[in-house]
Design an enzyme around this catalytic site. Structure first.
Site: not given
Ligand SMILES: NC(=O)C1=CN([C@@H]2O[C@H](COP(=O)(O)OP(=O)(O)OC[C@H]3O[C@@H](n4cnc5c(N)ncnc54)[C@H](O)[C@@H]3O)[C@@H](O)[C@H]2O)C=CC1
Ligand SMILES: O=C(CO)COP(=O)(O)O
Length: 330
Positions: A280, A10, A139, A254, A190
């Site tokens: 997380e 995402s 995202a 989430r 947070k």
């Molecule tokens: N989704 C959001 O709006 C935001 C997320 N974050 C942070 O970004 C980080 C990632 O979150 P998301 O993208 O939302 O998670 P997600 O679950 O949507 O995507 C995670 C990605 O990482 C990949 N992945 C997992 N383990 C892996 C590995 N060992 N090797 C390679 N790829 C791997 C998965 O295949 C997937 O594509 C988290 O720490 C989250 O807190 C920060 C700001 C906004």
């Molecule tokens: O960190 C985020 C927004 O700033 C995303 O939050 P969530 O991981 O709870 O979706």
């Protein structure tokens, strides 16, 4: 400027949209072939954003050698995967590269912050510096170009400015900061408070309750962050109260969603039985609970969330226990 994004989930997709809109040469690397093909061929990441068209200039591959020649590598994987992807990309880094961290939380075993994990995992001759690009940014909204502001936080002010310039545009505004500890603590802690916010909504409580939670939540985040060297004013900014507000109030979160289901069921078992998403705040609650005990820091909300998640306490009792704690001045 060549940028590679590690992770096709995402947030990696949100970041790629911004960079492609800024005419940066951007490639996403991922392990999920379906997602990579969808991005590369259909300009969509349907698993996360069904109806959103991505910038067609975003490239995507499962070949890790794409990292070669990158000026900037953005890590967009969950905190549990950060150390392993650092080790995977290291052989392909061919110069001092800026590594951008976007993950929010701690190392699952060492309890280190993300910048510390990256510095320990990538050799100095391949690392310019770590910049944490963090703040209130779902995202789901960024891919739709909804106005968003976050922070580029680094111990290296020049690299922070490079990231600020590379990512900023008319819908995505980047500030810079240098309080790495305060910022990374703020965005990590947070998430557990956001789980609590979801729990309270799931239990049927209202706006008064959420305002109380956010206000008392930032108080305990500051107590914890200051004890580890974070600056008080940082917690009043985008990586503190800003990210706390968006995550505690948004249906996109989430962490909030997981909490909501737990509150509705009045048990965390539902989470352990069914969750498949990146939440997380659940692991962060454990880390923070342990570190706070060690240091004797008062963390009433995080501790109740810890008890709900790991000790089987029912959320309704937790909420009441928080209200009936010893009365004190604000
Ligand atoms: N989704 C959001 O709006 C935001 C997320 N974050 C942070 O970004 C980080 C990632 O979150 P998301 O993208 O939302 O998670 P997600 O679950 O949507 O995507 C995670 C990605 O990482 C990949 N992945 C997992 N383990 C892996 C590995 N060992 N090797 C390679 N790829 C791997 C998965 O295949 C997937 O594509 C988290 O720490 C989250 O807190 C920060 C700001 C906004
Ligand atoms: O960190 C985020 C927004 O700033 C995303 O939050 P969530 O991981 O709870 O979706």
């Amino acid at each position: 400027m060549k940028v590679t994004i590690i992770g096709s989930g995402s947030w990696g997709t949100g970041i790629a949209q911004v960079l492609a809109d800024n005419h940066v040469d951007v490639t996403m690397w991922g392990i999920e072939e379906d997602q990579i093909n969808d991005i590369q061929n259909n300009h969509k990441n349907s698993m996360f954003f069904k109806d959103v068209d991505l910038n067609p200039n975003i490239k995507a591959t499962t070949d890790i050698s794409v990292v070669n020649g990158s000026d900037v590598v953005v890590l967009s994987v969950p905190t549990i995967a950060i150390e392993s992807v650092c080790k995977q990309i290291t052989p392909y880094l061919d110069k001092k590269t800026i590594i951008v961290n976007t993950s929010k939380g701690f190392h699952p075993e060492t309890n280190e912050r993300m910048s510390e994990v990256i510095r320990h995992s990538i050799p100095e001759d391949k690392l310019s510096s770590v910049v944490s690009l963090i703040g209130p940014s779902h995202a789901e909204e960024v891919v739709q170009r909804i106005l968003t502001t976050i922070s580029a936080v680094s111990l290296n002010p020049e690299d922070a400015k490079t990231i600020q310039k590379t990512f900023s545009n008319e819908y995505f505004r980047i500030y810079t900061g240098n309080d790495e500890i305060g910022s990374e603590m703020g965005v990590a802690l947070k998430n557990s408070i956001a789980v609590a916010s979801g729990v309270l909504s799931g239990l049927g409580y209202g706006d008064n309750t959420r305002a109380a939670l956010i206000t008392r939540g930032i108080a305990e985040i500051i107590r914890f962050g200051e004890a580890f060297g974070g600056k008080r004013e940082t917690f009043m900014g985008l990586t503190g109260i800003g990210d706390l507000i968006v995550t505690c109030t948004s249906p996109h979160s989430r962490n909030f969603q997981a909490g909501y289901e737990i509150g509705k069921a009045n048990t965390a078992q539902i989470f352990w039985d069914t969750n498949k998403k990146t939440v997380e705040g659940v692991r962060t609650a454990k880390v923070v609970h342990e570190l706070a005990e060690e240091k004797g820091i008062e963390m009433p909300i995080t501790n109740e969330i810890y008890k709900v998640l790991y000790e089987g306490k029912d959320p309704a009792t937790s909420a009441k226990d928080l209200m009936l704690r010893q009365l004190k001045p604000e």
